[in-house]
Design an enzyme around this catalytic site. Structure first.
Site, PDB file in Angstrom:
ATOM      1  N   ASN A  72       0.814  -1.219   0.000  1.00  0.00           N
ATOM      2  CA  ASN A  72       0.000   0.000   0.000  1.00  0.00           C
ATOM      3  C   ASN A  72       0.845   1.265   0.000  1.00  0.00           C
ATOM      4  OD1 ASN A  72      -2.377   1.834   0.909  1.00  0.00           O
ATOM      5  ND2 ASN A  72      -0.868   1.984   2.571  1.00  0.00           N
TER       6      ASN A  72
ATOM      7  N   ASN B 275       8.980  19.937 -16.196  1.00  0.00           N
ATOM      8  CA  ASN B 275       9.557  20.521 -14.976  1.00  0.00           C
ATOM      9  C   ASN B 275       9.979  19.467 -13.946  1.00  0.00           C
ATOM     10  OD1 ASN B 275       8.923  23.085 -15.941  1.00  0.00           O
ATOM     11  ND2 ASN B 275       6.847  22.966 -15.121  1.00  0.00           N
TER      12      ASN B 275
ATOM     13  N   ASN C  63      -2.874  11.422 -15.906  1.00  0.00           N
ATOM     14  CA  ASN C  63      -3.150  12.722 -15.291  1.00  0.00           C
ATOM     15  C   ASN C  63      -2.023  13.674 -15.634  1.00  0.00           C
ATOM     16  OD1 ASN C  63      -5.225  13.689 -13.759  1.00  0.00           O
ATOM     17  ND2 ASN C  63      -4.659  12.518 -11.933  1.00  0.00           N
TER      18      ASN C  63
ATOM     19  N   TYR D 210       3.865   9.030 -11.330  1.00  0.00           N
ATOM     20  CA  TYR D 210       2.890   8.282 -10.517  1.00  0.00           C
ATOM     21  C   TYR D 210       2.069   7.326 -11.388  1.00  0.00           C
ATOM     22  CZ  TYR D 210      -0.931   7.687  -7.071  1.00  0.00           C
ATOM     23  OH  TYR D 210      -1.864   7.174  -6.198  1.00  0.00           O
TER      24      TYR D 210
END
Ligand code: NAP
Length: 477
Positions: free
Chosen positions: A319, A330, A377, A383
């Site tokens: 987790n 950037n 995203n 991520y």
């Protein structure tokens, strides 16, 4: 973290304001407050239907009766042949659906066996069953359709119709979410009919309050032949689980829910979180291990901790995770390396080490992914790479775990109320929270319930899958 708008919309003043301004009122979701019950459907009714060629009527009715459900049918529905035949073989009583004015309790769930669908014309049987009934679904009601998994369907027609059901369930979930109801699809592949009990219990009970619009495939679990199904209640009792990132947020909730099911917890978190980890573990009788998941010898240190004390691990929940968001142009190499290492590299290394020493036969591994890994995203190339990597990883590792009698799966949370999402700027936070069929963020418990289900030996038919727990977030759907 709390959802102030939901609380406001349910106050008497808030109800008036919401109605005058035409604002949505997110439903209050009923969540489980106790361990899995032996008969979660006791005193509840399920309306059962099927298509005229359905093949799963017997396992479905068997599972529902073991849950304690009262079985109802709509006598005039055309597809009842296989259901009536199975009920007669199993000596189960089918009651007629009572008229709305009869004063009888409404049915909690609508369950439909669509495993025999072979043509668009036959899809009419799905319409005929659900169309008159959806209106009567109570708040926090459940819709569950069972179909043949497209990969196991025999021929073009069957595959096409299995696929058609995915669109049906996704749309219906969007229609019924306003009152907290959910709709999900269980796709049954070869041998999966013997492993339906646990997934059906999960989807029909309060343990899946924030799971809707999803498809989950169930296949043959470990063990062969009749009678291998393990009951869900009590199936985790006495097991030992490692939960990483267990000090707070989703990890702490996973530790708490697994402990509720009788699991001995070894909670691991970064040494900087030792105090919080100690507090969480003290609440649930767990053991804390202050250790960075990226430590080169993490697997060996875990094995050394759990081997002598608990005889190895039955469950591992990966987790621990971080975000370091920046547009790629950037993004520093430090941000890139850190996220890749914690969210993905550490999972691969720890599992490799534990598969050599520390993991018991029959072990379940659950990795936490994210819908960010499905939808992508802006600002999250690092991520999203890790969370999408996790989805591919559980798929690729499924045969390895299955060979040892175990399973590996992922849970992909949507917007969950934790410190991670509380740190988001106000506007994207509020949007992220509302753009789903239940108009609210999930709670850490929602992820924990899905993890506990997948960690259970009873979920043995689910392997290599990713289950979204996101209230049917529109992002990446
Ligand atoms: P959180 O509140 O930030 O908790 C994560 C925990 O993991 C923290 O205690 C953190 O400790 C720990 N951790 C971080 N790096 C570690 C390391 N190197 N070694 C050991 N422990 C480490 O996050 P959360 O919201 O509960 O999220 C839990 C998981 O769910 C993450 O994998 C996240 O990506 C995923 N997820 C969350 C959401 C959401 O809406 N919250 C949505 C999708 C997916 P530190 O404080 O030291 O970092």
């Amino acid at each position: 973290m709390s959802d102030r708008y939901l609380e406001f919309a349910h106050s008497s003043y808030g109800k008036t304001v919401a109605s005058v301004l035409g604002l949505p009122t997110p439903p209050r979701l009923k969540r489980a407050s106790e361990a899995w019950a032996e008969q979660p459907m006791d005193q509840r009714y399920v309306l059962v239907g099927g298509d005229s060629g359905s093949e799963l009527a017997a396992p479905i009715l068997g599972a529902l009766s073991r849950m304690g459900a009262g079985l109802r049918i709509v006598p005039e529905h055309s597809g009842l042949g296989p259901i009536k035949a199975a009920a007669s073989t199993l000596h189960l009583k089918l009651a007629g659906n009572p008229a709305p004015e009869s004063g009888e309790p409404r049915s909690h769930a609508l369950v439909f066996d669509a495993s025999g669908l072979r043509s668009p014309e036959q899809m009419r049987e799905v319409y005929d069953f659900f169309q008159p009934l959806v209106r009567g679904l109570p708040g926090n009601g459940r819709v569950l359709i069972l179909s043949r998994a497209p990969g196991a369907a025999d021929g073009v027609a069957a595959k096409t119709m299995s696929s058609a059901l995915r669109g049906f369930i996704r749309s219906l979930a969007k229609e019924i979410g306003k009152n907290g109801s959910t709709a999900n699809l269980l796709e049954v592949s070869t041998g999966g009919q013997e492993w339906l009990d646990a997934p059906m219990r999960f989807f029909l009970s309060e343990h899946s309050a924030y799971v809707t619009g999803q498809t989950l495939e169930v296949g043959q679990g470990p063990g062969k032949g009749e009678g291998v199904t393990v009951a869900l209640p009590g199936s985790l009792n006495g097991k030992t689980a490692l939960v990483t990132g267990a000090a707070r947020g989703i990890g702490a909730a996973i530790a708490e829910v697994l402990a509720r099911e009788g699991v001995q917890i070894v909670g691991m978190d970064h040494p900087s979180q030792e105090g919080a980890l100690g507090e969480t573990m003290a609440r649930i009788g767990g053991v804390g291990l202050a250790l960075d998941v990226t430590a080169a010898d993490a697997a060996q240190r875990i094995a050394a901790e759990v081997g002598p004390r608990f005889g190895g691990l039955d469950v591992v929940v990966h987790n621990a995770g971080v975000t370091r968001d920046k547009m790629l142009r950037n993004m520093s190499p430090q941000f890139w390396d850190m996220v890749l290492n914690i969210n993905l590299g550490a999972i691969l290394r720890i599992n490799e080490g534990l598969l050599t020493e520390g993991l018991n036969d029959g072990a379940r591994i659950v990795c936490i992914s994210s819908i960010g890994g499905i939808g992508g995203n802006a600002g999250q190339t690092n991520y999203a790479s890790t969370k999408a990597g996790v989805i591919g990883y559980v798929d690729a590792m499924a045969p390895t775990l299955s060979d040892r009698g175990g399973a590996i799966n992922a849970v992909a949370p949507g917007f969950i109320e934790t410190q991670m999402t509380a740190a988001m700027p106000l506007a994207p936070r509020e949007v992220g929270r509302r753009i789903n069929s239940l108009s609210q963020g999930g709670m850490p418990q929602d992820i924990a319930e899905a993890v506990a289900f997948l960690a259970s030996p009873a979920a043995g038919g689910v392997n290599g899958r990713t289950l979204r727990v996101c209230g049917q977030n529109w992002f990446g759907a």
